[in-house]
Design a protein around this motif. Sequence first.
Motif, mmCIF file in Angstrom:
data_model
loop_
_atom_site.group_PDB
_atom_site.id
_atom_site.type_symbol
_atom_site.label_atom_id
_atom_site.label_comp_id
_atom_site.label_asym_id
_atom_site.label_seq_id
_atom_site.Cartn_x
_atom_site.Cartn_y
_atom_site.Cartn_z
ATOM 1 N N LEU A 187 0.819 -1.214 0.000
ATOM 2 C CA LEU A 187 0.000 0.000 0.000
ATOM 3 C C LEU A 187 0.855 1.267 0.000
ATOM 4 C CD1 LEU A 187 -2.619 -1.058 2.715
ATOM 5 C CD2 LEU A 187 -2.758 -1.338 0.230
ATOM 6 N N TYR A 188 0.229 2.350 -0.410
ATOM 7 C CA TYR A 188 0.843 3.673 -0.397
ATOM 8 C C TYR A 188 0.169 4.528 0.677
ATOM 9 C CZ TYR A 188 2.621 2.536 -5.064
ATOM 10 O OH TYR A 188 3.258 1.957 -6.115
ATOM 11 N N VAL A 189 0.964 5.383 1.311
ATOM 12 C CA VAL A 189 0.415 6.352 2.253
ATOM 13 C C VAL A 189 0.983 7.727 1.908
ATOM 14 C CG1 VAL A 189 0.418 7.167 4.644
ATOM 15 C CG2 VAL A 189 0.120 4.744 4.175
ATOM 16 N N THR A 190 0.128 8.726 1.926
ATOM 17 C CA THR A 190 0.643 10.086 1.810
ATOM 18 C C THR A 190 -0.112 10.981 2.784
ATOM 19 O OG1 THR A 190 1.178 11.917 0.314
ATOM 20 C CG2 THR A 190 -0.884 10.752 -0.107
ATOM 21 N N ARG A 191 0.569 12.047 3.210
ATOM 22 C CA ARG A 191 -0.039 13.012 4.134
ATOM 23 C C ARG A 191 0.176 14.377 3.497
ATOM 24 N NH1 ARG A 191 -2.387 16.156 6.654
ATOM 25 N NH2 ARG A 191 -2.617 16.437 8.886
#
Lengths: 322, 322
Positions: free
Chosen positions: B256-260
């Motif tokens: 998975l990818y996470v961005t903030r």
Amino acid sequence: MKAIRVHNTGGPEVMKLEEVPVPQPKPAEAVVKVAVAGVNSIDGYFRDGRFRTPLPFIPGQEGAGVVTAVGARVKTAKIGDRVAWSGVLGSYAEFVVSPEEHLVPVPAAISEEQAAAAMVHGLTAHYLVTDAHKLKAGETALVHAAAGGVGLLLVQMARAIGARVIGTVSSDEKAQLAREAGADEVIVFTKQDFEVEVKRLTDGKGVEVVYDGVGKATFEKNLNVMRLRGMLVLYGMSSGPVLPVDPAKLSEKGSLYMARTTLAHFTATREELLARTSALFGMIGDGKLKLRIAKTYALADAPQAHRDMEARKIAGKLLLIP
Amino acid sequence: MKAIQVKQVGGPEAMELVELPVPQPKANEAVVKLAASGVNFIDVYFREGRYKAPLPLIPGNEGAGAVTAVGAEVKALKVGDHVAWAGVQGSYAEYAAVPADRLVPIPSDVSDQQAAAVMLQGMTAHYLSHDTFPLKQGETALVHAAAGGVGLLLVQMAHNIGARVIATVSSEEKAQLARGAGADEVIFYTQQDFEVETKRLTGGKGVDVVYDSVGRTTFEKGLNILRPRGMMVLFGGSSGAVPPFDLITLSQKGSLYVTRPSLFHYIATREELVARSSSLFSMIAEGKLKLRIEYRYPLAEAQQAHRDLEGRKTTGKLLLLP
């Protein structure tokens, strides 16, 4: 048949050459006579118990060979087919049994040594540049461990796309290998601070993407060398696992993205596995992707192969010839 | 001129209506006579002192109006132009001096009130759906707090792109709003487990992207409902900050990818700011994006506006009309 078996997890010496029965295929499986088995760091993780599997087991995830028997429900594989695989435990043996869907055909232009050497590292490099972050011409990529198994292939593929490649390596000898693979810039991280160097080489802007198989040792500085909205792709952890991450950091450092990827999710469907391997074999057949097969060992010498791998002195692929 | 001033941080009563001189433009600034000023949670954070700014301060980060004076170096603007901005403090006043490169032109078919209402929330919804994860037709997005300020705009944009939208809301009234904005499915997270429901609604496959401004209470479950290689876009923390998390969960749950992300990094250049606001204004002018301006207050009632916003009884945008 002869096979390497692990009865108790531990150091390289726990791998013993033994005589075991040739496996029989279940209905959806094929048995393959292993011509070449690839040696990977994941084999060390299973051997020393970091990754778990029931004991005793035959190590090895990757190889190439010829089909010798098929189960009743096998659809396309036939006896005599040349095939390769990754993600099938039991490859350090004269024969391995595998679900049919994990076997891919090896074209005539590719040797079994090449196929076995390219499955894990080559497919990994391929998904990293085509999917994990779809690298484009003109972008700049930072590739850690650029002279490693994945690194050397990743550098070549990134260059072929038209990206600028900054590689990090641990020694001048490895720097030479990374340059030969096409790295535009090489940072010897034992002598230079890669954060300072990457900033200098990109005029303070940072890179579009960091490909990192190192993990703990490089993580914090990675966040400082990406451009706004840049992507960190973590695909391994050779220096140990990264400590838990505060997501607020991603926003503070410029709305960054982070992914933690594994090959299995990029070869999950039969279509994707076949498309990826045929692209990979195509590059090898055309001479666009050079494999560096550093050393081959007899099956009985598997412990030595693991010692050499874990000493990190040999750049390039290690293979067992059962 | 009249302005709201905070001399000491605190509750709504810390905001006083005062008489101040009309600001004069610096060389790179324009002075704008405000027609409308948007009320946002960020204004509360500055008023309370959770976000720091030198005191005394004039609150307000978003506004629209007509240019009344320009500095010597300002070329592209003239007196009388209708302009809007976000991210420059001082809009709770009759006049504000704003750097000219942060002002965007308002087309004639968009009102100053509409412009003031969408600069922060509308540009946020725009970058989330068009850049952070560029949604495509046929993809499925989960939008938390879908009846909130950003949520209602994000649902409309995702729907207009042709994506399937699953929305989470807390009440029947908010469900109606989300459906009216184009949500295909609505989950009452107070009564239903959104993880279970989302899995059911996607046939177990999960969604391509989660847009999450809620944070602490939704993050973990959000990772469980992403398809392999899906993306978690965490853009706020209304329930509290997400604690540090182990990256290995991203690979275990499917690469998975996470961005903030934060808006500032998506309007960092003049080109991008103008392109994004123009695209947004076109959607409004063409009737493709409906705004809910539900509450209008005179400048002197800024305290009441904050009380209403913090009471969370409002749905729709609050404006001050200086």
